[in-house]
Design a protein around this motif. Sequence first.
Motif, PDB file in Angstrom:
ATOM      1  N   THR A 174     -39.108  -0.921  21.057  1.00 31.00           N
ATOM      2  CA  THR A 174     -38.406  -1.393  22.255  1.00 31.00           C
ATOM      3  C   THR A 174     -37.594  -2.648  21.967  1.00 31.00           C
ATOM      4  O   THR A 174     -36.425  -2.749  22.379  1.00 31.00           O
ATOM      5  N   ILE A 175     -38.181  -3.597  21.246  1.00 29.76           N
ATOM      6  CA  ILE A 175     -37.464  -4.845  20.935  1.00 29.76           C
ATOM      7  C   ILE A 175     -36.209  -4.561  20.111  1.00 29.76           C
ATOM      8  O   ILE A 175     -35.116  -5.047  20.416  1.00 29.76           O
ATOM      9  N   GLY A 176     -36.372  -3.760  19.041  1.00 29.88           N
ATOM     10  CA  GLY A 176     -35.218  -3.409  18.209  1.00 29.88           C
ATOM     11  C   GLY A 176     -34.166  -2.646  18.985  1.00 29.88           C
ATOM     12  O   GLY A 176     -32.959  -2.878  18.830  1.00 29.88           O
ATOM     13  N   THR A 177     -34.614  -1.744  19.850  1.00 34.80           N
ATOM     14  CA  THR A 177     -33.696  -0.925  20.641  1.00 34.80           C
ATOM     15  C   THR A 177     -32.911  -1.764  21.639  1.00 34.80           C
ATOM     16  O   THR A 177     -31.704  -1.565  21.820  1.00 34.80           O
ATOM     17  N   ILE A 178     -33.586  -2.707  22.284  1.00 36.83           N
ATOM     18  CA  ILE A 178     -32.905  -3.567  23.266  1.00 36.83           C
ATOM     19  C   ILE A 178     -31.768  -4.345  22.597  1.00 36.83           C
ATOM     20  O   ILE A 178     -30.660  -4.442  23.144  1.00 36.83           O
ATOM     21  N   ILE A 179     -32.036  -4.881  21.409  1.00 36.06           N
ATOM     22  CA  ILE A 179     -31.000  -5.654  20.702  1.00 36.06           C
ATOM     23  C   ILE A 179     -29.806  -4.764  20.360  1.00 36.06           C
ATOM     24  O   ILE A 179     -28.648  -5.108  20.632  1.00 36.06           O
ATOM     25  N   TRP A 180     -30.086  -3.595  19.758  1.00 34.59           N
ATOM     26  CA  TRP A 180     -29.024  -2.648  19.376  1.00 34.59           C
ATOM     27  C   TRP A 180     -28.203  -2.224  20.589  1.00 34.59           C
ATOM     28  O   TRP A 180     -26.969  -2.268  20.580  1.00 34.59           O
ATOM     29  N   ASN A 181     -28.885  -1.804  21.644  1.00 36.05           N
ATOM     30  CA  ASN A 181     -28.203  -1.318  22.844  1.00 36.05           C
ATOM     31  C   ASN A 181     -27.400  -2.418  23.525  1.00 36.05           C
ATOM     32  O   ASN A 181     -26.263  -2.192  23.959  1.00 36.05           O
ATOM     33  N   ALA A 182     -27.990  -3.605  23.628  1.00 42.02           N
ATOM     34  CA  ALA A 182     -27.314  -4.713  24.310  1.00 42.02           C
ATOM     35  C   ALA A 182     -26.004  -5.078  23.612  1.00 42.02           C
ATOM     36  O   ALA A 182     -24.981  -5.310  24.275  1.00 42.02           O
ATOM     37  N   VAL A 183     -26.034  -5.126  22.279  1.00 40.97           N
ATOM     38  CA  VAL A 183     -24.824  -5.474  21.524  1.00 40.97           C
ATOM     39  C   VAL A 183     -23.712  -4.455  21.767  1.00 40.97           C
ATOM     40  O   VAL A 183     -22.565  -4.820  22.052  1.00 40.97           O
ATOM     41  N   LEU A 184     -24.050  -3.163  21.690  1.00 43.39           N
ATOM     42  CA  LEU A 184     -23.027  -2.130  21.851  1.00 43.39           C
ATOM     43  C   LEU A 184     -22.507  -2.058  23.289  1.00 43.39           C
ATOM     44  O   LEU A 184     -21.306  -1.866  23.519  1.00 43.39           O
ATOM     45  N   ILE A 185     -23.390  -2.193  24.260  1.00 43.16           N
ATOM     46  CA  ILE A 185     -22.946  -2.177  25.661  1.00 43.16           C
ATOM     47  C   ILE A 185     -22.034  -3.363  25.937  1.00 43.16           C
ATOM     48  O   ILE A 185     -20.986  -3.226  26.577  1.00 43.16           O
ATOM     49  N   TYR A 186     -22.417  -4.530  25.429  1.00 46.92           N
ATOM     50  CA  TYR A 186     -21.598  -5.731  25.626  1.00 46.92           C
ATOM     51  C   TYR A 186     -20.219  -5.561  24.982  1.00 46.92           C
ATOM     52  O   TYR A 186     -19.200  -5.956  25.571  1.00 46.92           O
ATOM     53  N   LEU A 187     -20.184  -4.983  23.775  1.00 48.38           N
ATOM     54  CA  LEU A 187     -18.895  -4.767  23.106  1.00 48.38           C
ATOM     55  C   LEU A 187     -18.012  -3.832  23.932  1.00 48.38           C
ATOM     56  O   LEU A 187     -16.801  -4.045  24.044  1.00 48.38           O
ATOM     57  N   GLY A 188     -18.615  -2.789  24.495  1.00 50.50           N
ATOM     58  CA  GLY A 188     -17.859  -1.879  25.361  1.00 50.50           C
ATOM     59  C   GLY A 188     -17.304  -2.592  26.574  1.00 50.50           C
ATOM     60  O   GLY A 188     -16.161  -2.341  27.000  1.00 50.50           O
ATOM     61  N   MET A 189     -18.083  -3.492  27.155  1.00 51.13           N
ATOM     62  CA  MET A 189     -17.623  -4.273  28.312  1.00 51.13           C
ATOM     63  C   MET A 189     -16.508  -5.234  27.918  1.00 51.13           C
ATOM     64  O   MET A 189     -15.511  -5.376  28.621  1.00 51.13           O
ATOM     65  N   ALA A 190     -16.688  -5.900  26.781  1.00 48.66           N
ATOM     66  CA  ALA A 190     -15.721  -6.917  26.346  1.00 48.66           C
ATOM     67  C   ALA A 190     -14.374  -6.307  25.980  1.00 48.66           C
ATOM     68  O   ALA A 190     -13.323  -6.889  26.269  1.00 48.66           O
ATOM     69  N   LEU A 191     -14.402  -5.122  25.374  1.00 51.60           N
ATOM     70  CA  LEU A 191     -13.150  -4.493  24.920  1.00 51.60           C
ATOM     71  C   LEU A 191     -12.456  -3.693  26.021  1.00 51.60           C
ATOM     72  O   LEU A 191     -11.267  -3.398  25.910  1.00 51.60           O
ATOM     73  N   GLY A 192     -13.187  -3.299  27.056  1.00 48.85           N
ATOM     74  CA  GLY A 192     -12.575  -2.564  28.171  1.00 48.85           C
ATOM     75  C   GLY A 192     -11.920  -1.273  27.719  1.00 48.85           C
ATOM     76  O   GLY A 192     -12.548  -0.429  27.082  1.00 48.85           O
ATOM     77  N   GLN A 193     -10.637  -1.133  28.025  1.00 46.27           N
ATOM     78  CA  GLN A 193      -9.891   0.085  27.683  1.00 46.27           C
ATOM     79  C   GLN A 193      -9.859   0.340  26.174  1.00 46.27           C
ATOM     80  O   GLN A 193      -9.663   1.469  25.732  1.00 46.27           O
ATOM     81  N   ASN A 194     -10.074  -0.688  25.400  1.00 45.09           N
ATOM     82  CA  ASN A 194     -10.036  -0.564  23.935  1.00 45.09           C
ATOM     83  C   ASN A 194     -11.424  -0.351  23.332  1.00 45.09           C
ATOM     84  O   ASN A 194     -11.628  -0.615  22.150  1.00 45.09           O
ATOM     85  N   TRP A 195     -12.371   0.123  24.143  1.00 47.45           N
ATOM     86  CA  TRP A 195     -13.755   0.263  23.684  1.00 47.45           C
ATOM     87  C   TRP A 195     -13.884   1.154  22.448  1.00 47.45           C
ATOM     88  O   TRP A 195     -14.779   0.964  21.633  1.00 47.45           O
ATOM     89  N   GLU A 196     -12.953   2.103  22.281  1.00 47.41           N
ATOM     90  CA  GLU A 196     -13.046   3.025  21.147  1.00 47.41           C
ATOM     91  C   GLU A 196     -12.826   2.335  19.804  1.00 47.41           C
ATOM     92  O   GLU A 196     -13.172   2.885  18.753  1.00 47.41           O
ATOM     93  N   LYS A 197     -12.249   1.128  19.814  1.00 49.71           N
ATOM     94  CA  LYS A 197     -12.069   0.391  18.560  1.00 49.71           C
ATOM     95  C   LYS A 197     -13.408   0.111  17.879  1.00 49.71           C
ATOM     96  O   LYS A 197     -13.483   0.010  16.652  1.00 49.71           O
ATOM     97  N   VAL A 198     -14.450  -0.019  18.686  1.00 47.69           N
ATOM     98  CA  VAL A 198     -15.783  -0.278  18.131  1.00 47.69           C
ATOM     99  C   VAL A 198     -16.202   0.844  17.191  1.00 47.69           C
ATOM    100  O   VAL A 198     -16.848   0.616  16.162  1.00 47.69           O
ATOM    101  N   LEU A 199     -15.815   2.076  17.524  1.00 47.96           N
ATOM    102  CA  LEU A 199     -16.235   3.234  16.743  1.00 47.96           C
ATOM    103  C   LEU A 199     -15.725   3.157  15.311  1.00 47.96           C
ATOM    104  O   LEU A 199     -16.415   3.578  14.378  1.00 47.96           O
ATOM    105  N   TYR A 200     -14.514   2.625  15.132  1.00 48.54           N
ATOM    106  CA  TYR A 200     -13.943   2.507  13.777  1.00 48.54           C
ATOM    107  C   TYR A 200     -14.806   1.595  12.910  1.00 48.54           C
ATOM    108  O   TYR A 200     -15.140   1.937  11.766  1.00 48.54           O
TER     109      TYR A 200
END
Length: 201
Positions: free
Chosen positions: A146-172
């Motif tokens: 759970t601890i490891g998962t929360i960190i992983w998920n939080a980082v990716l969700i935050y990146l999606g929020m921060a990038l907005g319409q450009n969220w797909e850049k994270v995938l690269y």
Amino acid sequence: MQQWIMHVMEQFGYLGVFLLILLENVFPPIPSEIILTFGGFMVEQSPKLSFIGMLTASTLGAVSGAIILYYLGHILGLHRIERIIDKYGFILRLEINDIHKANKWFNKYGYTAVFLCRFVPLIRSLISIPAGLSQMALVPFIIYTTIGTIIWNAVLIYLGMALGQNWEKVLYYFDMYSNVFYMIIVILLIVGIIYLYKRKR
């Protein structure tokens, strides 16, 4: 697959995220990067969704999937693995003693391995099987997962929020991140095979 994932999330919201992340943990080829970063983008766009809600749904899905694989390893059991190695181990030049050594290592470093492997593509899901196989205590397994998962998920969700319409850049960048780990895994496997071969000789 990406379009299907996005459609499910748009259609079912938190429930869709929960189910997709659960599937991602049981069937690792489903990419969590898409689910989580698009989830972050959805949070940014919809007043009905929140960061905490998205993090909770994705974490519950991931932990549920990890528990399924844990019990798969638990049911498989060390004795069945011993029988398989006894019968087919010569193919991989493995002996029952090798399995006991690996199991002993996992019992010693298992909790750390479970936590750290939550950040490694592909392995992050599969690590639950040896945890169950080694009869690791369920409650600590769930806590570290759970601890490891929360960190992983939080980082990716935050990146999606921060990038907005450009969220797909994270995938690269996560493709590059994944490829580096896959190369490391392949190198370690080759080194391990060479080591076993030389030791047997």
